[in-house]
Every structure is written in C-alpha cells, then in structure tokens.
Design an enzyme around this catalytic site. Structure first.
Site, PDB file in Angstrom:
ATOM      1  N   LYS A 192     -19.786 -24.689  -2.315  1.00  0.00           N
ATOM      2  CA  LYS A 192     -19.629 -23.307  -2.770  1.00  0.00           C
ATOM      3  C   LYS A 192     -18.158 -22.862  -2.676  1.00  0.00           C
ATOM      4  O   LYS A 192     -17.335 -23.552  -2.068  1.00  0.00           O
ATOM      5  CB  LYS A 192     -20.547 -22.404  -1.938  1.00  0.00           C
ATOM      6  N   TYR A 225     -29.412 -19.097 -10.280  1.00  0.00           N
ATOM      7  CA  TYR A 225     -30.194 -18.523  -9.172  1.00  0.00           C
ATOM      8  C   TYR A 225     -31.308 -17.588  -9.665  1.00  0.00           C
ATOM      9  O   TYR A 225     -31.723 -16.687  -8.933  1.00  0.00           O
ATOM     10  CB  TYR A 225     -29.272 -17.778  -8.210  1.00  0.00           C
ATOM     11  N   ASN A 227     -22.225 -19.998   2.906  1.00  0.00           N
ATOM     12  CA  ASN A 227     -22.702 -21.070   3.779  1.00  0.00           C
ATOM     13  C   ASN A 227     -22.347 -22.458   3.252  1.00  0.00           C
ATOM     14  O   ASN A 227     -23.005 -23.441   3.573  1.00  0.00           O
ATOM     15  CB  ASN A 227     -24.208 -20.910   4.023  1.00  0.00           C
ATOM     16  N   HIS A 237     -24.938 -25.889  -1.247  1.00  0.00           N
ATOM     17  CA  HIS A 237     -26.277 -25.702  -1.818  1.00  0.00           C
ATOM     18  C   HIS A 237     -26.925 -27.067  -1.977  1.00  0.00           C
ATOM     19  O   HIS A 237     -26.255 -28.033  -2.311  1.00  0.00           O
ATOM     20  CB  HIS A 237     -26.181 -25.051  -3.204  1.00  0.00           C
ATOM     21  N   GLU A 241     -31.913 -28.226 -11.727  1.00  0.00           N
ATOM     22  CA  GLU A 241     -30.531 -27.968 -11.314  1.00  0.00           C
ATOM     23  C   GLU A 241     -29.596 -29.099 -11.741  1.00  0.00           C
ATOM     24  O   GLU A 241     -28.432 -28.845 -12.079  1.00  0.00           O
ATOM     25  CB  GLU A 241     -30.491 -27.749  -9.802  1.00  0.00           C
TER      26      GLU A 241
HETATM   27  N1  UDP Z   1     -28.452 -15.794   0.603  1.00  0.00           N
HETATM   28  C1  UDP Z   1     -27.864 -14.615   1.015  1.00  0.00           C
HETATM   29  N2  UDP Z   1     -28.591 -13.786   1.844  1.00  0.00           N
HETATM   30  C2  UDP Z   1     -29.860 -14.069   2.249  1.00  0.00           C
HETATM   31  C3  UDP Z   1     -30.452 -15.269   1.818  1.00  0.00           C
HETATM   32  C4  UDP Z   1     -29.725 -16.100   0.996  1.00  0.00           C
HETATM   33  O1  UDP Z   1     -26.728 -14.317   0.655  1.00  0.00           O
HETATM   34  O2  UDP Z   1     -30.449 -13.282   2.996  1.00  0.00           O
HETATM   35  C5  UDP Z   1     -27.687 -16.692  -0.284  1.00  0.00           C
HETATM   36  C6  UDP Z   1     -27.164 -17.937   0.435  1.00  0.00           C
HETATM   37  O3  UDP Z   1     -25.897 -18.277  -0.130  1.00  0.00           O
HETATM   38  C7  UDP Z   1     -28.227 -18.959   0.113  1.00  0.00           C
HETATM   39  C8  UDP Z   1     -28.576 -18.579  -1.324  1.00  0.00           C
HETATM   40  O4  UDP Z   1     -28.536 -17.162  -1.322  1.00  0.00           O
HETATM   41  O5  UDP Z   1     -27.741 -20.284   0.249  1.00  0.00           O
HETATM   42  C9  UDP Z   1     -29.936 -19.026  -1.795  1.00  0.00           C
HETATM   43  O6  UDP Z   1     -30.918 -18.576  -0.873  1.00  0.00           O
HETATM   44  P1  UDP Z   1     -32.081 -19.526  -0.371  1.00  0.00           P
HETATM   45  O7  UDP Z   1     -33.055 -18.687   0.375  1.00  0.00           O
HETATM   46  O8  UDP Z   1     -32.575 -20.333  -1.525  1.00  0.00           O
HETATM   47  O9  UDP Z   1     -31.326 -20.466   0.710  1.00  0.00           O
HETATM   48  P2  UDP Z   1     -30.949 -22.013   0.674  1.00  0.00           P
HETATM   49  O10 UDP Z   1     -32.025 -22.726  -0.109  1.00  0.00           O
HETATM   50  O11 UDP Z   1     -29.590 -22.108   0.011  1.00  0.00           O
HETATM   51  O12 UDP Z   1     -30.886 -22.428   2.106  1.00  0.00           O
HETATM   52 MG    MG Z   2     -32.765 -22.338  -2.011  1.00  0.00          MG
END
Ligand code: UDP
Ligand code: MG
Length: 141
Positions: A10, A50, A113, A116, A127
C-alpha cells in the site's frame, strides 16, 4: 494445493521504501512472485477494487488513501498461498497483529497497514484479473 493470490504494498509501504523488505518476507516463506507492477490507482479504480466495502464507514477514507500514492501489485504463488499470505500479513489492525507479521512490523494504523492480500479463492481470482492479464502471469518453470 498450489494457489495464486493478489498482494498489494500500500502507499504507506511504498512511501517508506519497504518494497524490498516486504517482498523478501514473502519469498523467505516460500512464496514466488509470478507477476509484479508499480502503479497509482485513481480514486475510481480504488473504489472499484474495494467495492465489497462500499457500505462500510471506512470506504471513503480507504479509497482516498489507496489512491494517494503509488502502490505495488503482485501475484504470489505457493502452497495454500491465499491463507499463507493472510497469516504472514497479520491482522487488519497492526495493534492486534502477531509478532513477526508484516503488519506488526510495519503497519502504521488500521487503515495504513502496509499490505493487502486476497481473502478467498473468489477474491483472488477477481483481484488478480483486476491488475494482470493472463500473459503477465509467469510461472517460474
Ligand atoms: N480498513 C480501515 N478501517 C477499518 C477496517 C479496514 O481503514 O476499520 C481498511 C484497511 O486498510 C484494510 C482495508 O480497509 O486493510 C480492507 O478491510 P478488510 O476488513 O478487508 O481488512 P483486510 O482484509 O485488509 O485485513
Ligand atoms: Mg479484506
């Protein structure tokens, strides 16, 4: 089963010069890079990528962030690659991620974080196709 999964480094990871470190961690765990590119998503592309999160409160901020700077997209291949990559990345919130995971090591907060990874075979297929054509997916041998 040998699988392929889509990984992104990211904007926070690219900005802090962590491309090599992140890829090394995956390679050291036995995953192989079968496709790789650096690009910047437009806001519309980030929203499309997304789209499953479109009703979530973080969708607007997330898609602004993901289009704020360059990313690296790659396809990794290996045994159980989809779940392996998710384990190596760690929990979404770096504060909750296990020691040694990429998000624990490098994640800044729940949004920024660093990485992805696709969460299922269906997501991986969608994806991978989002970023790469069949011709760009090169197995090692
Ligand atoms: N994210 C965020 N706030 C939240 C949850 C998710 O900003 O409360 C962002 C974060 O960058 C995350 C992405 O949205 O990686 C996609 O969310 P997901 O729940 O799919 O998490 P992941 O699969 O990436 O662990
Ligand atoms: Mg996810």
């Amino acid at each position: 089963m040998i699988e392929r999964t889509l990984v992104m480094i990211k904007p926070d990871g690219v900005q802090r010069n962590l491309i090599g470190k992140v890829i090394s961690i995956f390679e050291e765990k036995g995953l192989r890079v079968v496709a790789l590119k650096k690009l910047r998503l437009t806001k519309d592309q980030a929203k499309a990528f997304y789209i499953v999160h479109k009703e979530r409160p973080f969708y607007e901020d997330l898609t602004n962030y993901m289009s704020s700077g360059p990313i690296v997209a790659m396809v990794l291949e290996g045994e159980s690659a989809i779940t392996r990559v998710r384990e190596i990345m760690g929990a979404t919130d770096p504060k909750e991620a296990k020691e040694g995971t990429i998000r624990k090591l490098f994640g800044l907060d729940k949004e920024k974080n660093t990485v992805h990874g696709s969460d299922s075979p269906e997501s991986a297929q969608r994806e991978i196709a989002f970023f790469f054509s069949e011709q760009e997916l090169l197995a090692v041998d």
